[in-house]
Structures are given as C-alpha cells and as structure tokens.
Design a protein around this motif. Structure first.
Motif, PDB file in Angstrom:
ATOM      1  N   LEU A  76       5.409 -42.838  91.714  1.00 25.45           N
ATOM      2  CA  LEU A  76       3.964 -42.794  92.348  1.00 25.45           C
ATOM      3  C   LEU A  76       3.431 -41.494  92.678  1.00 25.45           C
ATOM      4  CD1 LEU A  76       1.999 -44.310  94.281  1.00 25.45           C
ATOM      5  CD2 LEU A  76       3.620 -43.706  96.529  1.00 25.45           C
ATOM      6  N   PRO A  77       4.196 -40.249  92.992  1.00 30.77           N
ATOM      7  CA  PRO A  77       3.503 -38.964  92.958  1.00 30.77           C
ATOM      8  C   PRO A  77       2.827 -38.553  91.683  1.00 30.77           C
ATOM      9  CG  PRO A  77       5.520 -38.863  93.813  1.00 30.77           C
ATOM     10  CD  PRO A  77       5.435 -40.286  93.445  1.00 30.77           C
ATOM     11  N   HIS A  82      -5.922 -37.920  90.008  1.00 34.95           N
ATOM     12  CA  HIS A  82      -6.518 -37.227  91.202  1.00 34.95           C
ATOM     13  C   HIS A  82      -6.589 -37.799  92.710  1.00 34.95           C
ATOM     14  CE1 HIS A  82      -7.370 -34.723  87.668  1.00 34.95           C
ATOM     15  NE2 HIS A  82      -8.300 -35.447  87.119  1.00 34.95           N
ATOM     16  N   LEU A  83      -5.357 -38.407  92.984  1.00 32.70           N
ATOM     17  CA  LEU A  83      -5.361 -38.966  94.454  1.00 32.70           C
ATOM     18  C   LEU A  83      -4.546 -38.387  95.295  1.00 32.70           C
ATOM     19  CD1 LEU A  83      -5.495 -42.694  93.131  1.00 32.70           C
ATOM     20  CD2 LEU A  83      -7.282 -41.426  94.148  1.00 32.70           C
ATOM     21  N   GLU A  84      -3.879 -37.116  94.935  1.00 32.10           N
ATOM     22  CA  GLU A  84      -2.957 -36.620  95.788  1.00 32.10           C
ATOM     23  C   GLU A  84      -3.323 -36.297  97.197  1.00 32.10           C
ATOM     24  OE1 GLU A  84      -3.052 -33.487  92.125  1.00 32.10           O
ATOM     25  OE2 GLU A  84      -4.390 -35.127  93.097  1.00 32.10           O
ATOM     26  N   TYR A 133     -20.932 -39.760  96.692  1.00 31.97           N
ATOM     27  CA  TYR A 133     -19.703 -39.343  97.430  1.00 31.97           C
ATOM     28  C   TYR A 133     -18.713 -38.979  96.797  1.00 31.97           C
ATOM     29  CZ  TYR A 133     -22.522 -41.592 101.345  1.00 31.97           C
ATOM     30  OH  TYR A 133     -23.574 -41.826 102.266  1.00 31.97           O
ATOM     31  N   PRO A 134     -18.500 -37.868  95.734  1.00 30.89           N
ATOM     32  CA  PRO A 134     -17.414 -37.813  94.837  1.00 30.89           C
ATOM     33  C   PRO A 134     -16.050 -37.434  95.302  1.00 30.89           C
ATOM     34  CG  PRO A 134     -18.770 -35.789  94.781  1.00 30.89           C
ATOM     35  CD  PRO A 134     -19.724 -37.018  95.894  1.00 30.89           C
ATOM     36  N   ASP A 135     -16.085 -36.824  96.726  1.00 26.94           N
ATOM     37  CA  ASP A 135     -14.842 -36.509  97.064  1.00 26.94           C
ATOM     38  C   ASP A 135     -14.107 -37.211  98.248  1.00 26.94           C
ATOM     39  OD1 ASP A 135     -14.532 -34.257  95.387  1.00 26.94           O
ATOM     40  OD2 ASP A 135     -15.880 -33.066  96.594  1.00 26.94           O
ATOM     41  N   SER A 143      -3.153 -45.210 107.498  1.00 24.23           N
ATOM     42  CA  SER A 143      -2.591 -43.920 107.025  1.00 24.23           C
ATOM     43  C   SER A 143      -1.460 -44.104 106.047  1.00 24.23           C
ATOM     44  CB  SER A 143      -2.408 -43.047 108.139  1.00 24.23           C
ATOM     45  OG  SER A 143      -3.773 -42.639 108.829  1.00 24.23           O
ATOM     46  N   GLY A 144      -1.362 -43.456 105.026  1.00 20.48           N
ATOM     47  CA  GLY A 144      -0.371 -43.544 103.924  1.00 20.48           C
ATOM     48  C   GLY A 144      -0.431 -44.727 102.961  1.00 20.48           C
TER      49      GLY A 144
END
Length: 520
Positions: free
Chosen positions: A166-167, A174-176, A222-224, A275-276
């Motif tokens: 997963l990490p 680029h989803l960290e 909304y790129p980020d 969240s998570g």
C-alpha cells in the motif's frame, strides 16, 4: 521542410549555393542568411534552424566561435562547413565540433546535393525518433492513468492490499498526503434513459464521453484537491475524491458546467467525510447511495444529495459476495430476504436503498436501479424477485456451465490479469474469496494446471515481453510496471524462463525487426 541558415561573408557564395540545387525538392528551405558570426548568432536566437551552412573564416566572429555558440543555442542542429583549401585546418576544427560534413570551395552541384541528402536522412531519423518518443510518452501516460484508476477502484471496492504494498503504491500515484486528510467522495452521472427521443434531441447515452472529458477538465482545475476515476462497467458515471471542505463547491461546479457545456442536468451524490484509506470504501458507497437517491427526485429538486444512513454490515456484504462467487443462490436468497424485510419495516425507501447497496455487489450497470423500477417495487417479495434475477444472470455470466469453486478460480484469474502490476499474494486473494489460503492454493493449482505463483509470474512475464518489444523503457521501469519486486529478481526469472537476459532479448528482437525492414 527543414530550415537552413547560410553564414558566409561573400554574398556571391551565398547566392551561388542558393542556385546550385533545387532546395525544396530536397526538403529544405533557406530561411536565413548572415554575413558574419554575429549576424548568425542573432538569427539563431530568434528562429529555429535545422541546418547551418557556414564558412569558417569570416570577419567579426569566425566559424569556430560560431559553432560553439550554435551548439549551446541549438544542440540538435546539423552543421555543414564550406571552406577554402588554404583554410582546411578550420574544417578539421569544425569536425571536432561535430559538424555533419565539410566541402571545399568551389562547391560542385553534385557534392552539395549528395551532402544535403545525407543530412536530410539524418534529420528524418531524428524527427522519427522524436515522434516515437512523443508517442511513447503518451502511451506511458495512458498506462499510468489506467494503473492509477485500477488502484483507486481496488481501494474503494475494499480489495485488500498487503501492508507493504500500500505505501509503495500510494507513493507511485502521488497519493501519500491523502492518507492523512479527511476526504469526501462524490458520484456524478446521467442515467441511461432507455427511451426513444425525437431526432436531434440530446440523450445521456450520447454524452458519456463528453461528460467524462468535462469531468477530467473540471478536476484539473483543482490539481491538489481532487482525484477523479470511473468504472468502465458504469459508463456516464464519474467518481471524485475531494479534500474535506471543497466538496459542495466542486459538486456545484459539476452541475453548473454540465448544464452550460452539455445542456444536460446531472445528478450528484455526496458521501460522508471519512479519514484513512481503510474507510474509503465506506465513503464511496455512501456517495453511490446518495447518487441513486438523487435520481429518484425530479429534475428541479436535483441538488447534491448526502447519504447519512448506516451501510449494510461488512460481514453481510462479504457473505453475499461469497454466495454469488460460489453460485450458492439459495444461501444468497435467505440472506437478502432478512435484509429486505428488516429495511422494509422502516420504510419503502429504506428497502430500495438496501436493494441498491446489494446490487453493487454485481458490479455491472444492468443491475443498477433505475427510477422506473421504483414505481413498481412496493414489497420485499418484489425486491427479492428482482435481486434473484440479477443474481442468476451474474452466476451464469461468471461461468455459464459451471458454478462453485471453478467459478471462483476463473474470477481469481481475471483479477490477476487486471491487477498484475500490484502486489498479489495467495493469502490476500484467498481472503478476498473467503477461502483458507492452503485450500485455495490447492483448488487453484487443480483448476489452472500450475501453481498460483507460477500463474502470476506468467501473466507478468507476458506483459514484460510486450513492454520490452514495444518500448525503450529501462529494465527497472519494466520491473516496476509489471509488479516484479526488484530488477535483479525480474532479470533472474526472465533468464531462467527464456535462457536470455531482458536486455539481450530486446536487442535480439530489435535486430529481427531491422532485418525484416522493407526499406533496407
């Protein structure tokens, strides 16, 4: 046409070169002239030239200085030197500066034509390589987008990834940072109407692709803060993950832009904030349920819907999924009878909501509830009849003549084919189908004829060979894109299977292509 710059302090030489050959027939156009190096430098700064023809012995700035400047301004430019016999040492200096060729004055027509043909061949090769590089970059970007979309679908469908995988995958896409934020899922889309319309009238089925492109365009603003994906099984429906706080603004943008650009209304469902990553499935399902609920309202009332009701227990979902995969329709019936009866005691709308959530297990558009069904569904028996019809279709489509464990293995093989680039383990796949890993290993080997590990390796090797043949990706990149754990492991397995290294395989394949090139 390739642009040519001629630099020579003698105008007679410049005019003579222009008249010696038909430049256009050779693929060139003379678009600049300079009497010295300073003038040539200014032209090189202002325009793009593919070929520089220069004398080496010029006033103000000689050819040697010009070549150094030329290479710094345009490293890919081709250079032809024309010089007198007494200045031959200048020509040798030009060759050291990577000039394409040099000719001695007076230049003959044949010499000039031969040299220009050679330079054009070189420019054509560079142009082809540049074009191939652009195509490759585009293909890789499409490949990357496809991989990212599959990864997001895996996460929101609750497919388990190993803790070590997963990490790594979150970094790759680029989803960290998204793991540490509260997010909200949004589902937006237009239903298939299934209705005949007057000629020229717009219907949702005609606008699936424009709507998808529009959604990507809105998300790019909304790129980020926004991730966008869709499930190919559900055309015309787009999913978004937004950071907490912008979901209402973004939903309004989707509604307004769709009306403005496509002249169509869109129904939008907002999930609860979660969240998570482990709760993304919950947020995704809430947005789907809210979207389905929004579809049962009139067009005037279709403001973004938010779903707050409890979800079907995960244990119940897993049990129903296992019954479908194994083809155990009687068990499936007994579970849905209880769920539908319990929700109907609350209200008809709760029963429809439960029915829709159960229908998500089929992961196919034909089973999604349309507004027309709602008018007909009044009792749990009617809802059960509809679900059982879909369940029978699902089982038959999985394996028309076989059910049970063989159907499970076919489903597992399809999953491996679609997710070979991810970390796949026997344990995680067995858990996904609610099997003991040892038993799953045995039935997989019996049905597939080879072990689970060998099957995964074969699938990955098939795609690795395709990348080695069709791209110039490094072995490291091929390793990353096909799911092998390291370049050394990939190379070792490749050599063991094919008695040749990946690099040598690519070289051998390229030589075969060259030998069969009809141009040679």
């Amino acid at each position: 046409m390739y642009n040519v710059l001629i630099a020579d302090d003698e105008i007679e030489v410049r005019e003579g070169l222009k008249l010696k050959v038909n430049w256009q027939d050779l693929g060139f156009v003379i678009s600049g002239e300079a009497a010295n190096g300073i003038e040539a430098e200014e032209l090189l700064k202002a325009e793009h030239f593919d070929l520089l023809i220069t004398d080496m012995n010029m006033p103000v700035m000689d050819g040697i200085q010009l070549l150094d400047i030329c290479r710094s301004l345009n490293p890919s430019i081709q250079i032809m030197i024309i010089t007198g016999y007494e200045d031959f040492h200048y020509a040798r200096a030009g060759v050291r500066s990577q000039a394409m060729d040099y000719l001695l004055k007076p230049v003959t027509r044949d010499e000039l034509k031969t040299t220009l043909n050679k330079i054009k061949d070189e420019l054509d090769k560079k142009k082809q390589l540049h074009g191939d590089s652009k195509v490759m970059q585009w293909r890789l970007s499409q490949y990357y987008k496809e991989m990212k979309q599959r990864f997001l679908l895996d996460l929101v469908r609750g497919h388990r990834l190993s803790p070590s995988s997963l990490p790594e995958r979150m970094r790759l896409f680029h989803l960290e940072s998204w793991q540490d934020h509260s997010v909200c899922f949004i589902t937006a889309g237009m239903r298939n109407s299934g209705m005949q319309t007057a000629s020229g009238e717009r219907i949702p089925e005609m606008l699936h692709l424009p709507f998808e492109l529009l959604c990507h365009e809105i998300a790019q603003s909304y790129p980020d803060n926004v991730q966008v994906f869709h499930d190919g099984a559900h055309p015309g429906i787009m999913h978004f993950i937004t950071l907490e706080g912008i979901q209402h603004e973004f939903a309004q943008q989707i509604t307004a832009q769709t009306r403005s650009v496509l002249s169509m209304d869109v129904q939008v469902g907002l999930g609860l904030s979660v969240s998570g990553v482990e709760r993304w499935k919950e947020g995704y399902i809430h947005s789907l349920l809210a979207w389905n609920s929004a579809g049962r309202k009139s067009a005037q009332d279709r403001v973004p819907e938010v779903d707050h009701s409890p979800l079907l227990p995960e244990e119940t979902s897993r049990m129903l999924h296992r019954c479908l995969i194994r083809g155990e329709l009687d068990s499936f019936r007994s579970v849905i009878q209880k769920e539908l009866a319990d929700s109907f005691r609350i209200s008809t709308s709760h029963m429809i909501r439960s029915l829709f959530q159960i229908s998500l297990l089929f992961e196919q558009e034909s089973s999604w509830i349309s507004p027309e069904w709602v008018l007909w569904l009044k009792t749990p028996d009617q809802a059960e009849l509809l679900l059982m019809h879909w369940a029978e279709d699902f089982v038959n489509q999985q394996q028309p003549s076989e059910v049970g464990e063989e159907t499970v293995i076919e489903s597992a093989k399809r999953y491996i084919e679609e997710n070979y680039m991810l970390e796949l383990t026997l344990t995680s796949l067995a858990e996904q189908y609610n099997y003991n890993s040892t038993y799953f290993s045995e039935i997989f080997k019996e049905a597939a004829g080879i072990s689970f590990i060998q099957y995964v390796t074969d699938i990955r090797m098939k795609h690795a060979i395709r990348l080695l043949k069709e791209t110039q990706l490094t072995v490291w990149d091929v390793t990353e894109l096909t799911g092998f754990r390291s370049p050394s492991y990939f190379s070792s397995k490749f050599k063991k299977m094919f008695n040749i290294s990946p690099s040598d395989y690519r070289l051998l394949h390229s030589e075969k292509i060259d030998n069969h090139d009809p141009k040679k």
